[in-house]
Design a protein around this motif. Structure first.
Motif, PDB file in Angstrom:
ATOM      1  N   THR A  23       0.858  -1.190   0.000  1.00  0.00           N
ATOM      2  CA  THR A  23       0.000   0.000   0.000  1.00  0.00           C
ATOM      3  C   THR A  23       0.889   1.233   0.000  1.00  0.00           C
ATOM      4  O   THR A  23       2.017   1.224   0.507  1.00  0.00           O
ATOM      5  CB  THR A  23      -0.931   0.037   1.217  1.00  0.00           C
ATOM      6  N   SER A  87      -2.759  -7.344  -5.948  1.00  0.00           N
ATOM      7  CA  SER A  87      -2.877  -5.949  -6.385  1.00  0.00           C
ATOM      8  C   SER A  87      -4.356  -5.624  -6.526  1.00  0.00           C
ATOM      9  O   SER A  87      -5.204  -6.519  -6.561  1.00  0.00           O
ATOM     10  CB  SER A  87      -2.162  -5.735  -7.724  1.00  0.00           C
ATOM     11  N   LEU A  88      -4.644  -4.328  -6.622  1.00  0.00           N
ATOM     12  CA  LEU A  88      -6.026  -3.902  -6.838  1.00  0.00           C
ATOM     13  C   LEU A  88      -6.369  -3.963  -8.318  1.00  0.00           C
ATOM     14  O   LEU A  88      -5.606  -3.505  -9.169  1.00  0.00           O
ATOM     15  CB  LEU A  88      -6.225  -2.474  -6.321  1.00  0.00           C
ATOM     16  N   LYS A 100     -12.831  -1.354  -6.922  1.00  0.00           N
ATOM     17  CA  LYS A 100     -11.697  -2.246  -7.121  1.00  0.00           C
ATOM     18  C   LYS A 100     -11.603  -3.249  -5.977  1.00  0.00           C
ATOM     19  O   LYS A 100     -12.001  -2.956  -4.842  1.00  0.00           O
ATOM     20  CB  LYS A 100     -10.391  -1.454  -7.234  1.00  0.00           C
ATOM     21  N   TYR A 102      -8.992  -6.679  -4.428  1.00  0.00           N
ATOM     22  CA  TYR A 102      -7.691  -7.329  -4.521  1.00  0.00           C
ATOM     23  C   TYR A 102      -7.835  -8.711  -5.154  1.00  0.00           C
ATOM     24  O   TYR A 102      -8.732  -9.489  -4.817  1.00  0.00           O
ATOM     25  CB  TYR A 102      -7.065  -7.475  -3.137  1.00  0.00           C
ATOM     26  N   LYS A 326     -12.067  -5.259  -1.095  1.00  0.00           N
ATOM     27  CA  LYS A 326     -11.307  -4.012  -1.235  1.00  0.00           C
ATOM     28  C   LYS A 326     -10.355  -3.782  -0.064  1.00  0.00           C
ATOM     29  O   LYS A 326      -9.498  -2.898  -0.118  1.00  0.00           O
ATOM     30  CB  LYS A 326     -12.261  -2.834  -1.382  1.00  0.00           C
TER      31      LYS A 326
END
Length: 867
Positions: A23, A87-88, A100, A102, A326
Motif C-alpha cells: 500500500t 494488487s487492486l 476495485k 484485490y 477491497k
C-alpha cells in the motif's frame, strides 16, 4: 430432510496461502515507516481448508473437516505454503462501477515443508454415516495416507456420494483405486480442463465450443492416459468460468456441454483483471449445493449434477468478482455474498445453456456438428427471419456467438478462424523483443469484409496500441511504392505503435502472376526491407495479406484443381512465384464467408444466418425508424424473403447495403415491396428475376394451388387406374369429384410447404423447370406421417369418424386412426401420394431446396437412410 441434517465431510491436501501486497503512504506525516511503501502479508486457508469453508457457505449443512483455529498463531513449517502477490483490480470489466478489489497479480510459488511430506490434518468428529464426502486431491500426499481418509469411504457397507476434486489425471493413486473398487457408482470426479492440458491432453482452447467438446470426447475415448477417467460414472470438467462438460457413463452413456452463449473459455476474465486461486473449489461448492438441495427432494444424481454445474459456474464467477475484497484484512474470505443470489449477478443459472455432444461426428470435419443445429427446433430460414424481425439478442440466446468489436458471427468455421487469428495477435502483442512481423492471410470474395474482420479483432485487443494502415497492391506501379509504404509502417513502429498493415490484393499480377510475393519474403522472415544498398528494420508489425483474386486459401494454393495437367502447370508457376516460400512464412489465415454461400454448398447453409445478422445490423444503423419500440423490424415478408433467399449478391455485402440505400425508406413506416428500387437498378446487385420470384413466392404458390392439386390427382389416377382395390371416388376425373374431395386435395397442396419445412426443405419459384427431387426413406416416412395426421385433422373438422366400413354418407373410414395404428397397406398408399409431390412441383417450376445444413459426412448418412 433439512440441509442442516445432512452431514458433509470435506478433506484432502492441506496448504496455507501466504498473501502479500503493497500500500502507498496516505500522508507525509507520522512515523518514518508510515511515509513509505508498506508491505502487508496475511495467511489464508487453501486447498481442502478453503474448500470446506466454501461448501459450508454454499450448503448451510453440517460440514466435518480438518481445522486450524488460528492460522496465524499455529502455523507450522510442516505445512505446505503457497505465496501470492496481490494488487487492486477493477471489480467488473463492463465499466459498471469504478470499484476495485484485490486479486492475485503474481503467483510466487510454493514453500515446501521441513519434512519430506506435507503435514495433513485429521477430520474433526469424522462420521462414517456422512451423506456426502468431498475430497480435494492436489497430489500433495493425501491420496497416499489412508489414515486421513474419511471413515465414510473406508467403512464397509457405506455408500456416500463422493465429490472427488483432483488436479492430476493419474489412475494409479491408492485413493483412486479405492474409490474405483468401492464407490465408483456414487463418485463424481471433477478435474479442471487446464489440469488435463498441463498433462499433455490435447484439447483446443477458445476456438469454438464444438471443437473443444469434440476434442475432449475424442481424448477421453482414445487417450490411454485417460482410460481411468473413461470408467467414471460421473465426470465433470470445468472449462474456465464459461463452460463445463459432464461425461456420464452409468446406465446412460452421454456427454453434455454447458456453456455461456456470448462467451468462450477465458472470455469473462481479462488479463488486466488479475487471477484467483480456488475457482474450481467454488465450482465444486456449487455442485455440493445442488446435491444437498436435491437430496431433500430425493432427485436422481444426474439431475443434481445438471443443476449443480450451472450453480457451480455462477458461484465460480461471483467468487472471482469478489476476489479478496477491497480490504484484505477486513473483508471476509471467502465472501458469503458469493452464495447469495441477487439481481446484480452478471451470470445467472438460466443463462447457462447445455447440449448433448454427439459421439459420431468426425473430429476433423468442422461442419459435422453445429450447436445451432442441435439447439433449434426451427429451420434455418425461420431463425433468419426471426433475427431480422426481432433482433439476434432475442433469437440467438441459446447458441455460441462470437463478438469482436462490431463483428458478430455464429458460424462455427468463422468463429474458429477468427479466434485463431485473435489468439495469434494477442500472443504477438504480448511477446517482447519480437523481431519478425506476424503474417496473416485473409481470403474472401470482393465485398465480403476481409479487412473489416481482422481490423475489428485487432481493435478488440488493443485499440490504442494498434494503428491500421491500408495499401492496395493493384495500384502500385513499382517496388518503390512498396518501399515507401514500408517506410511509413516503420515510422509508426518507431513511435511505439503496432501497425496493422492491410495489403489488399496482394495476389494481383505484377510482372506475371503473383509477382508481388517475392518482395514480401524478407520482411516476413527477417523483419527487414531493402532500399538500394540500405537495409531497414520494419519493427513490430502485423501484416495482413488480403486476397483479391483468390476467395479461399485452398484456391490460392491451387489445391482444388482436378485436372492433372492444370495442376502441374499451377505448381510450376506457383513455385516460380515463390508461393511455397510465402505460405511457409504465414502464421495463420482466415476465409471470410460473406453473405453468399461458398462453393461447398453442402457444408455452408449458414449463409442465410449471416445475411440475416447483416440485414438486421443495416436496418438498425441506417433506417432505425423502421424498428418499433418493441424492437420489431417493419419489413414486408416478401421483401425479407427475397433479401434472404436470393441465390447470390453480385458484390456480397455491398450489394445488400446498396439495395437498402436505393429503396425509398426515408419517410417510410414499413419497407414495402413498392419501395424497392426499379428492376433495372436491382440488376446491378442481384439476378432481378430470381429476386422478384422469391419476393412473390407466396402469390405464385397461391395461384397454382388448384393446378397442382389437379396434377397430383391426375398422376394418382394414372398410377392406380387398373387397381381394383382403390376407392373409385379417388380415381374419378377431377371434374367428377365431389367438392368435399376437391377441398381435401387442395388442403393437401396448401400444406406441402409446411410439410417440407418439417424435414428442413423449402420450395422456391424458379424460371426453368428444376431437377426432380427424390426423398430418402427417412424423409418419406416423416412426410407420410405428417400428411396422414393433416388428413386426419381435416377429416375430423369435416365430421368424419372411425368406422369399419368406409361410408361417404355416414362419414366413417377405417383409416381414421393415428399413424401408429394405420395398417401397412394404407401407409403404402400415403407413401405413393408423397412420392408424387416432387415431380408435380418441378413441373410447376417449384424447386425443393434444402434448408438443413449438413456436411458431406452427414449427407452420406442421410442418403443411406441412417439419419
Amino acid at each position: 430432510m433439512d440441509s442442516k441434517d445432512i452431514k458433509i465431510v470435506v478433506t484432502g491436501d492441506i496448504c496455507i496461502n501466504s498473501l502479500q501486497w503493497i500500500t502507498y503512504p496516505q500522508n507525509s506525516e507520522g512515523f518514518n515507516w508510515q511515509t513509505h511503501l508498506n508491505m502487508h502479508s496475511i495467511l489464508k486457508p487453501g486447498e481442502s481448508l478453503l474448500l470446506s469453508e466454501l461448501v459450508s457457505l454454499s450448503t448451510g449443512a453440517c460440514v466435518l473437516s480438518p481445522k486450524i483455529d488460528d492460522i496465524e498463531q499455529t502455523l507450522s513449517r510442516e505445512f505446505l505454503r503457497s505465496t501470492a502477490e496481490l494488487s487492486l483490480f477493477s471489480k467488473y470489466t463492463d465499466g459498471r462501477s469504478k470499484e476495485k478489489v484485490y486479486r492475485v497479480s503474481r503467483f510466487l510459488g510454493f514453500t515446501g515443508p521441513t519434512a519430506s511430506n506435507s503435514k495433513l490434518l485429521p477430520i474433526i468428529k469424522d462420521d462414517e454415516n456422512a451423506d456426502l464426502v468431498i475430497i480435494d486431491d492436489e497430489n500433495n500426499g493425501f491420496n497416499l495416507n489412508v489414515e486421513y481418509w474419511p471413515l465414510a469411504i473406508k467403512t464397509l457397507g457405506k455408500a456416500p456420494i463422493v465429490l472427488y476434486k483432483l488436479n492430476n489425471p493419474n489412475g494409479s493413486s491408492n485413493l483412486w483405486k479405492h474409490l474405483e473398487s468401492n464407490h465408483l457408482e456414487n463418485t463424481i470426479v471433477i478435474i479442471n480442463a487446464d489440469d488435463l492440458r498441463s498433462k499433455g491432453v490435447n484439447i483446443s482452447k477458445s476456438l469454438s465450443w464444438e471443437k473443444t467438446a469434440q476434442n475432449f470426447l475424442w481424448q477421453i475415448e482414445n487417450n490411454p492416459n485417460l482410460a481411468f477417467l473413461a470408467k467414471c460414472h460421473h465426470l465433470v470438467v470445468p472449462f474456465g468460468l464459461e463452460g463445463a462438460i459432464y461425461y456420464r457413463n452409468d446406465r446412460i452413456t452421454e456427454s453434455r456441454l454447458y456453456f455461456l452463449p456470448y462467451e468462450f473459455e477465458g472470455g469473462l476474465v481479462n488479463e488486466n483483471q488479475g487471477r484467483m486461486y480456488g475457482l474450481t473449489s467454488s465450482f465444486v461448492a456449487g455442485l455440493a449445493q445442488s446435491i444437498v438441495v436435491d437430496n431433500a427432494k430425493k432427485e436422481l444424481l444426474a439431475i443434481s449434477i445438471n443443476d449443480g454445474i450451472r450453480q457451480g459456474m455462477v458461484n465460480a464467477h461471483k467468487y472471482f468478482i469478489e476476489g479478496f475484497g477491497k480490504n484484505v484484512e477486513e473483508t471476509p474470505f471467502p465472501n458469503p455474498a458469493v452464495f447469495i443470489e441477487d439481481k446484480s449477478n452478471i451470470i445467472k443459472k438460466k443463462h447457462v445453456q447445455d447440449v448433448r455432444i454427439p459421439c459420431s461426428t468426425n473430429i476433423n470435419c468442422p461442419s459435422c456438428w453445429y450447436i445451432l443445429k442441435d439447439k433449434s427446433s426451427t429451420n434455418l430460414a425461420g431463425i433468419a427471419y426471426d433475427i431480422v424481425k426481432n433482433g439476434e439478442e432475442k433469437v440467438l440466446n441459446f447458441i455460441p456467438i462470437a463478438q469482436f468489436g462490431n463483428l458478430k458471427t455464429v458460424d462455427r468455421i468463422e468463429i474458429e478462424s477468427y479466434r485463431s487469428i485473435k489468439n495469434l495477435i494477442w500472443e504477438y502483442i504480448s511477446t517482447k523483443n519480437t523481431v519478425r512481423p506476424l503474417s496473416i492471410a485473409v481470403f474472401g470474395t470482393p465485398g465480403s469484409g476481409k479487412s473489416f474482420g481482422v481490423t475489428e479483432i485487432a481493435s478488440s485487443i488493443a485499440p490504442k496500441l494498434i494503428k491500421k494502415l491500408d495499401y492496395n497492391l493493384s495500384q502500385f506501379r513499382s517496388p518503390s511504392d512498396l518501399i515507401n509504404a514500408f517506410h511509413r509502417v516503420r515510422d509508426y513502429s518507431l513511435k511505439g505503435r503496432i501497425p496493422l498493415v492491410i495489403l489488399d490484393e496482394f495476389d494481383s499480377s505484377f510482372d506475371g502472376k503473383l509477382g508481388w510475393l517475392k518482395y514480401f519474403l524478407a520482411p516476413m522472415q527477417d523483419g527487414v526491407f531493402r532500399e538500394g544498398e540500405a537495409t531497414h528494420s520494419i519493427g513490430k508489425v502485423i501484416l495482413v495479406f488480403a486476397g483479391g483474386t483468390s476467395s479461399t486459401f485452398k484456391e490460392f494454393c491451387g489445391k482444388g484443381i482436378l485436372d492433372e495437367n492444370d495442376q502441374k502447370q499451377f505448381n510450376s508457376y506457383f513455385k516460380t512465384a515463390k508461393g511455397p516460400d510465402f505460405v511457409s512464412r504465414l502464421r495463420g489465415y482466415v476465409n471470410i464467408l460473406g453473405v453468399n454461400p461458398t462453393d461447398d454448398t453442402m457444408g455452408d447453409q449458414l449463409y442465410i444466418i449471416r445475411r440475416a445478422m447483416l440485414l438486421r445490423s443495416l436496418l438498425e444503423r441506417k433506417v432505425p425508424h423502421l424498428i418499433n419500440e418493441h424492437g420489431e423490424a417493419q419489413i414486408d415478408n416478401g421483401v425479407l424473403r427475397a433479401l434472404l433467399k436470393v441465390p447470390r449478391y453480385k458484390h456480397e455485402s455491398r450489394s445488400m447495403e446498396a439495395i437498402l440505400e436505393m429503396s425509398m425508406l426515408t419517410q417510410a413506416r414499413k419497407w414495402e415491396q413498392s419501395l424497392l428500387p426499379a428492376r433495372e437498378q436491382l440488376k446491378l446487385h442481384v439476378d432481378e428475376e430470381q429476386f422478384l420470384r422469391h419476393m412473390m413466392h407466396d402469390a405464385f404458390y397461391s395461384e397454382k394451388i388448384e393446378s397442382i392439386a389437379i396434377a397430383i390427382h391426375d398422376k394418382y389416377r394414372s398410377l392406380n387406374k387398373d387397381n381394383i382395390d382403390y376407392d373409385e371416388n379417388f380415381i374419378k376425373p377431377w371434374h367428377e369429384l365431389s367438392e368435399d374431395l376437391k377441398d381435401c386435395n387442395r388442403d393437401e397442396v396448401k400444406h406441402i410447404p409446411e410439410a417440407l419445412l418439417r424435414i428442413n426443405y423449402d420450395i422456391t419459384s424458379v424460371k426453368d423447370k428444376p431437377q426432380v427431387k427424390e426423398f430418402t426413406q427417412v424423409e418419406l416416412e416423416s412426410l407420410a406421417e405428417y400428411e396422414h395426421t393433416r388428413w386426419y385433422l381435416h377429416r375430423k373438422d369435416a365430421g368424419w369418424s372411425y368406422g369399419e366400413v368406409k361410408s361417404y354418407k355416414d362419414k366413417t373410414d377405417p383409416a381414421f386412426v393415428t399413424w401408429d395404428m394405420l395398417p401397412e397397406e394404407k401407409k403404402n398408399k400415403v407413401y405413393e401420394v408423397i412420392k408424387i409431390w416432387p415431380e408435380i412441383l418441378a413441373n410447376s417450376n417449384f424447386n425443393i431446396e434444402q434448408l438443413k445444413f449438413t456436411c458431406q459426412c452427414e449427407h452420406k448418412s442421410i442418403e443411406q437412410g441412417i439419419i
